[in-house]
Design an enzyme around this catalytic site. Structure first.
Site, mmCIF file in Angstrom:
data_model
loop_
_atom_site.group_PDB
_atom_site.id
_atom_site.type_symbol
_atom_site.label_atom_id
_atom_site.label_comp_id
_atom_site.label_asym_id
_atom_site.label_seq_id
_atom_site.Cartn_x
_atom_site.Cartn_y
_atom_site.Cartn_z
ATOM 1 C CB CYS A 1 -4.304 -1.658 4.574
ATOM 2 S SG CYS A 1 -3.192 -1.876 5.975
ATOM 3 C CD GLU B 1 -2.538 1.135 2.794
ATOM 4 O OE1 GLU B 1 -2.135 0.397 3.717
ATOM 5 O OE2 GLU B 1 -3.523 1.884 2.913
ATOM 6 C CE LYS C 1 -7.013 1.825 3.981
ATOM 7 N NZ LYS C 1 -5.725 2.163 4.609
HETATM 8 N N1 LIG Z 1 -2.800 1.249 6.538
HETATM 9 C C1 LIG Z 1 -3.793 0.723 7.217
HETATM 10 O O1 LIG Z 1 -4.942 0.717 6.783
HETATM 11 C C2 LIG Z 1 -3.425 0.111 8.535
HETATM 12 C C3 LIG Z 1 -4.550 -0.722 9.138
HETATM 13 C C4 LIG Z 1 -4.148 -1.271 10.475
HETATM 14 O O2 LIG Z 1 -3.022 -1.172 10.892
HETATM 15 C C5 LIG Z 1 -5.191 -1.923 11.277
HETATM 16 O O3 LIG Z 1 -4.846 -2.357 12.388
HETATM 17 O O4 LIG Z 1 -6.342 -2.038 10.837
#
Ligand SMILES: NC(=O)CCC(=O)C(=O)O
Length: 266
Positions: free
Chosen positions: A152, A49, A118
């Site tokens: 993510c 990402e 996202k």
């Molecule tokens: N970059 C992200 O979206 C991190 C997401 C994350 O760390 C989580 O615990 O959920």
């Protein structure tokens, strides 16, 4: 059954220089050239990402790739030259006044076939202060294979993965910058998404440090039975896995959860 059955994927689990797109383009290019050689020819490459800038959010409006032009030209040329699909991680992409966290997908001819921004912004890293969320889910086809992409934090939303699976997805791609101390969440959520939707889950997380935040890698390919086919360590590396799409059908006919759902009750 899908158009092709066997796929080899290479995950470029890289470090990211905070706020330095030139350094990140250079490093990624080196890794791409290591990942695709005369001897090793994966079908798909995938990156983490926000690989162009990292979470340099305070400067993100200056640093983001305008309309993704630089990224698209660079990836398209590589994909066409090497005949490889690319799930181009995600980048900070500027569209007018908005910066989005966006993944582009390229086919073997170098044509962009899909993009996804996202939709769940991660407050713990203040994404919602600087970025604009996407408004559409990430459904696409890769060489005739229905697939999905989430970024993510999105993996914490099982409804999204289920919607992609109900739309036909057999592989779910997850580029990430997921840090310590939540390795347990990362592994468990990815395995859960694979098991509950009986599909492949392919994730690529970054490594390295950004200020005091440490990213642990552990990129993974998980099969529809929930078994980890390959898992990275905590340093830069290129991971590779080969898998068969027909395993999705085998698992789905062994435990037919899509037939047994009772959505009228929940
Ligand atoms: N970059 C992200 O979206 C991190 C997401 C994350 O760390 C989580 O615990 O959920």
């Amino acid at each position: 059954m899908s158009a092709i059955d066997k796929l080899t994927i290479s995950l470029l689990q890289m470090d990211i220089a905070l706020g330095d797109p030139d350094a990140n383009f250079n490093r990624l290019e080196q890794l791409m050239n290591e990942a695709v050689t005369a001897e090793v020819k994966p079908d798909i490459l995938m990156f983490p990402e926000m690989w162009n800038t990292g979470y340099a959010l305070e400067e993100i409006h200056q640093l983001a790739d305008k309309a993704g032009e630089r990224t698209k030209a660079f990836i398209s040329e590589f994909a066409a030259k090497h005949g490889v699909h690319v799930i181009a991680g995600s980048i900070a992409e500027k569209q007018g006044e908005h910066v989005r966290n966006t993944v582009y997908i390229f086919d073997r001819e170098g044509k962009e076939t899909a993009e996804y921004s996202k939709i769940h912004l991660f407050r713990l890293m203040e994404e919602e202060k600087y970025l604009t969320e996407g408004e559409q889910i990430g459904s696409f086809e890769l060489e005739g294979i229905p697939a999905g992409v989430m970024i993510c934090y999105d993996i914490r939303f099982p409804e999204l993965a289920r919607k992609l699976a109900l739309g036909g997805a057999r592989i779910l791609f997850v580029p990430a910058e997921w840090p310590n101390p939540r390795l347990h969440h990362w592994r468990t959520l990815l395995m859960a998404r694979a098991i509950e939707n009986q599909m492949y889950v392919v994730s690529c997380n970054r490594v390295g440090k950004s200020g005091s935040t440490e990213f642990f890698g552990h990129s993974m390919v998980i099969n529809p039975w929930g078994e980890v086919l390959v898992e990275g360590g905590e340093a830069e590396e290129i991971l590779q896995a080969t898998f068969e799409l027909s395993e999705v059908d085998q698992v789905r006919s062994r435990i037919p959860i899509f037939e047994d759902r009772r959505p009228q009750l929940y």
